[in-house]
Design a protein around this motif. Structure first.
Motif, PDB file in Angstrom:
ATOM      1  N   THR A  54     -26.287 -36.080 -15.177  1.00  0.00           N
ATOM      2  CA  THR A  54     -27.256 -36.511 -16.191  1.00  0.00           C
ATOM      3  C   THR A  54     -27.596 -37.985 -16.045  1.00  0.00           C
ATOM      4  OG1 THR A  54     -25.499 -37.026 -17.761  1.00  0.00           O
ATOM      5  CG2 THR A  54     -26.458 -34.828 -17.890  1.00  0.00           C
ATOM      6  N   GLU A  55     -26.736 -38.745 -15.371  1.00  0.00           N
ATOM      7  CA  GLU A  55     -26.950 -40.186 -15.210  1.00  0.00           C
ATOM      8  C   GLU A  55     -26.194 -40.642 -13.958  1.00  0.00           C
ATOM      9  OE1 GLU A  55     -23.418 -41.446 -18.323  1.00  0.00           O
ATOM     10  OE2 GLU A  55     -25.360 -40.829 -19.082  1.00  0.00           O
ATOM     11  N   ASP A  56     -26.432 -41.878 -13.560  1.00  0.00           N
ATOM     12  CA  ASP A  56     -25.733 -42.405 -12.391  1.00  0.00           C
ATOM     13  C   ASP A  56     -24.227 -42.431 -12.631  1.00  0.00           C
ATOM     14  OD1 ASP A  56     -28.181 -42.843 -11.245  1.00  0.00           O
ATOM     15  OD2 ASP A  56     -28.192 -45.006 -11.568  1.00  0.00           O
ATOM     16  N   PRO A  57     -23.423 -42.081 -11.610  1.00  0.00           N
ATOM     17  CA  PRO A  57     -21.974 -42.218 -11.765  1.00  0.00           C
ATOM     18  C   PRO A  57     -21.614 -43.681 -12.011  1.00  0.00           C
ATOM     19  CG  PRO A  57     -22.531 -41.025  -9.756  1.00  0.00           C
ATOM     20  CD  PRO A  57     -23.797 -41.597 -10.290  1.00  0.00           C
ATOM     21  N   LEU A  58     -20.509 -43.897 -12.700  1.00  0.00           N
ATOM     22  CA  LEU A  58     -20.069 -45.235 -13.046  1.00  0.00           C
ATOM     23  C   LEU A  58     -18.699 -45.489 -12.433  1.00  0.00           C
ATOM     24  CD1 LEU A  58     -20.508 -47.822 -14.812  1.00  0.00           C
ATOM     25  CD2 LEU A  58     -19.273 -46.612 -16.618  1.00  0.00           C
ATOM     26  N   LEU A  59     -18.620 -46.520 -11.571  1.00  0.00           N
ATOM     27  CA  LEU A  59     -17.320 -46.968 -11.070  1.00  0.00           C
ATOM     28  C   LEU A  59     -16.697 -47.747 -12.214  1.00  0.00           C
ATOM     29  CD1 LEU A  59     -15.132 -47.371  -8.989  1.00  0.00           C
ATOM     30  CD2 LEU A  59     -16.518 -49.144  -7.921  1.00  0.00           C
ATOM     31  N   LEU A  60     -15.825 -47.084 -12.940  1.00  0.00           N
ATOM     32  CA  LEU A  60     -15.300 -47.600 -14.194  1.00  0.00           C
ATOM     33  C   LEU A  60     -14.212 -48.644 -13.978  1.00  0.00           C
ATOM     34  CD1 LEU A  60     -15.532 -47.021 -17.274  1.00  0.00           C
ATOM     35  CD2 LEU A  60     -13.711 -45.365 -16.980  1.00  0.00           C
ATOM     36  N   ALA A  61     -13.278 -48.348 -13.074  1.00  0.00           N
ATOM     37  CA  ALA A  61     -12.118 -49.220 -12.913  1.00  0.00           C
ATOM     38  C   ALA A  61     -11.493 -48.993 -11.547  1.00  0.00           C
ATOM     39  CB  ALA A  61     -11.098 -48.926 -14.014  1.00  0.00           C
ATOM     40  N   SER A  62     -10.586 -49.907 -11.185  1.00  0.00           N
ATOM     41  CA  SER A  62      -9.864 -49.763  -9.923  1.00  0.00           C
ATOM     42  C   SER A  62      -8.424 -50.195 -10.123  1.00  0.00           C
ATOM     43  CB  SER A  62     -10.539 -50.582  -8.819  1.00  0.00           C
ATOM     44  OG  SER A  62     -10.505 -51.964  -9.148  1.00  0.00           O
ATOM     45  N   GLY A  63      -7.584 -49.806  -9.191  1.00  0.00           N
ATOM     46  CA  GLY A  63      -6.174 -50.169  -9.276  1.00  0.00           C
ATOM     47  C   GLY A  63      -5.482 -49.885  -7.961  1.00  0.00           C
ATOM     48  N   GLY A  64      -4.162 -50.011  -7.953  1.00  0.00           N
ATOM     49  CA  GLY A  64      -3.379 -49.762  -6.746  1.00  0.00           C
ATOM     50  C   GLY A  64      -3.495 -50.905  -5.758  1.00  0.00           C
ATOM     51  N   ALA A  65      -2.975 -50.672  -4.561  1.00  0.00           N
ATOM     52  CA  ALA A  65      -2.987 -51.687  -3.517  1.00  0.00           C
ATOM     53  C   ALA A  65      -4.426 -52.055  -3.170  1.00  0.00           C
ATOM     54  CB  ALA A  65      -2.253 -51.174  -2.274  1.00  0.00           C
ATOM     55  N   ASN A  66      -4.734 -53.329  -3.220  1.00  0.00           N
ATOM     56  CA  ASN A  66      -6.073 -53.854  -2.917  1.00  0.00           C
ATOM     57  C   ASN A  66      -7.172 -53.210  -3.771  1.00  0.00           C
ATOM     58  OD1 ASN A  66      -5.041 -55.534  -0.817  1.00  0.00           O
ATOM     59  ND2 ASN A  66      -4.994 -53.734   0.517  1.00  0.00           N
ATOM     60  N   ASN A  67      -6.806 -52.732  -4.959  1.00  0.00           N
ATOM     61  CA  ASN A  67      -7.762 -52.062  -5.846  1.00  0.00           C
ATOM     62  C   ASN A  67      -8.528 -50.947  -5.146  1.00  0.00           C
ATOM     63  OD1 ASN A  67      -7.293 -53.378  -8.330  1.00  0.00           O
ATOM     64  ND2 ASN A  67      -8.336 -55.185  -7.557  1.00  0.00           N
ATOM     65  N   ALA A  68      -7.838 -50.232  -4.236  1.00  0.00           N
ATOM     66  CA  ALA A  68      -8.485 -49.178  -3.460  1.00  0.00           C
ATOM     67  C   ALA A  68      -8.606 -47.863  -4.227  1.00  0.00           C
ATOM     68  CB  ALA A  68      -7.713 -48.944  -2.159  1.00  0.00           C
ATOM     69  N   HIS A  70      -9.974 -45.769  -7.183  1.00  0.00           N
ATOM     70  CA  HIS A  70     -11.132 -45.906  -8.053  1.00  0.00           C
ATOM     71  C   HIS A  70     -11.158 -44.839  -9.142  1.00  0.00           C
ATOM     72  CE1 HIS A  70     -13.480 -48.015  -4.581  1.00  0.00           C
ATOM     73  NE2 HIS A  70     -12.563 -48.787  -5.131  1.00  0.00           N
ATOM     74  N   ILE A  71     -11.552 -45.246 -10.332  1.00  0.00           N
ATOM     75  CA  ILE A  71     -11.806 -44.332 -11.445  1.00  0.00           C
ATOM     76  C   ILE A  71     -13.320 -44.259 -11.597  1.00  0.00           C
ATOM     77  CG2 ILE A  71     -11.495 -43.879 -13.905  1.00  0.00           C
ATOM     78  CD1 ILE A  71      -8.862 -43.848 -12.398  1.00  0.00           C
ATOM     79  N   ILE A  72     -13.879 -43.077 -11.372  1.00  0.00           N
ATOM     80  CA  ILE A  72     -15.325 -42.893 -11.450  1.00  0.00           C
ATOM     81  C   ILE A  72     -15.640 -41.904 -12.567  1.00  0.00           C
ATOM     82  CG2 ILE A  72     -17.375 -42.040 -10.240  1.00  0.00           C
ATOM     83  CD1 ILE A  72     -16.103 -43.007  -7.638  1.00  0.00           C
ATOM     84  N   TYR A  73     -16.556 -42.313 -13.438  1.00  0.00           N
ATOM     85  CA  TYR A  73     -17.024 -41.453 -14.521  1.00  0.00           C
ATOM     86  C   TYR A  73     -18.362 -40.869 -14.108  1.00  0.00           C
ATOM     87  CZ  TYR A  73     -18.871 -40.114 -19.097  1.00  0.00           C
ATOM     88  OH  TYR A  73     -19.415 -39.418 -20.148  1.00  0.00           O
ATOM     89  N   ALA A  74     -18.461 -39.538 -14.117  1.00  0.00           N
ATOM     90  CA  ALA A  74     -19.711 -38.869 -13.769  1.00  0.00           C
ATOM     91  C   ALA A  74     -19.939 -37.754 -14.769  1.00  0.00           C
ATOM     92  CB  ALA A  74     -19.640 -38.311 -12.348  1.00  0.00           C
TER      93      ALA A  74
END
Length: 199
Positions: A54-68, A70-74
């Motif tokens: 319904t809308e563009d996915p959102l890269l909401l947050a990151s974590g782990g080693a080197n922020n690799a 990703h938490i994506i909201y779609a």
């Protein structure tokens, strides 16, 4: 905040999760993920994937080693959670975000949003899957119905700091290798988790 207090706080947030703002607060404030909040352009999506959203996915947050990680909201366009629709979106997003936790919410969704690689190792261990075979309902033959009523009852073993770090390091090696040739590390994770359960 103790682990038990954090778990209760997260559980309360999940039970009252009614908006994207509440989801952002959960990841950014309670779980201490790195705030990203960046839309992934619709122009980069294939038509088949774009039609499922319904809308563009959102890269909401990151974590782990080197922020690799990703938490994506779609948000899917259909009110019904279709595995085929979800799979199209997931397959596409994984090309650019290999360590991704996708959030595809509907009224049957449950989420374990902890940035805890030790927990990832425990939940994917043979010991936990053997437990789930006895606890969960089965659908379509031997497929387990992994619903929150079963997942909430998984006893997560307390481990020493050293044991948590060792298991986390092994899990990180598997993630870094993208699951390829990880049998030795996975075997060690399974053995260490089994020992924590006294097996």
């Amino acid at each position: 905040m103790s682990v038990l207090e954090l778990q209760q706080s997260v559980l309360n947030s999940l039970q009252n999760l009614k908006s994207l703002d509440a989801l952002k607060k959960l990841f950014w404030s309670q779980l201490n993920y790195e705030r990203v909040n960046k839309e992934l352009s619709h122009r980069q999506l294939t038509d088949a994937v774009a039609n499922e959203l319904t809308e563009d996915p959102l890269l909401l947050a990151s974590g782990g080693a080197n922020n690799a990680f990703h938490i994506i909201y779609a948000r899917l366009s259909s009110e019904e959670l279709s595995r085929q629709s979800e799979r199209k979106v997931v397959d596409y997003l994984l090309k650019e975000h290999p360590y991704t936790e996708g959030l595809f919410p509907n009224n049957k969704t449950f989420i374990i949003p902890l940035n805890d690689i030790y927990l990832l190792g425990v939940l994917n261990s043979i010991a936990v899957w053997e437990y789930l075979k006895t606890a969960c309902s089965q659908i379509q033959g031997k497929t387990l119905e992994l619903r929150s009523i079963y997942m909430n009852k998984i006893p997560i073993p307390n481990a020493s700091t050293i044991e948590r770090e060792t298991i986390s390091q092994l899990v990180q090696k598997c993630l870094d290798a993208k699951g390829v040739n990880c049998e030795i590390w996975e075997k060690e994770i399974d053995e260490r988790v089994a020992a924590l359960y006294g097996l």
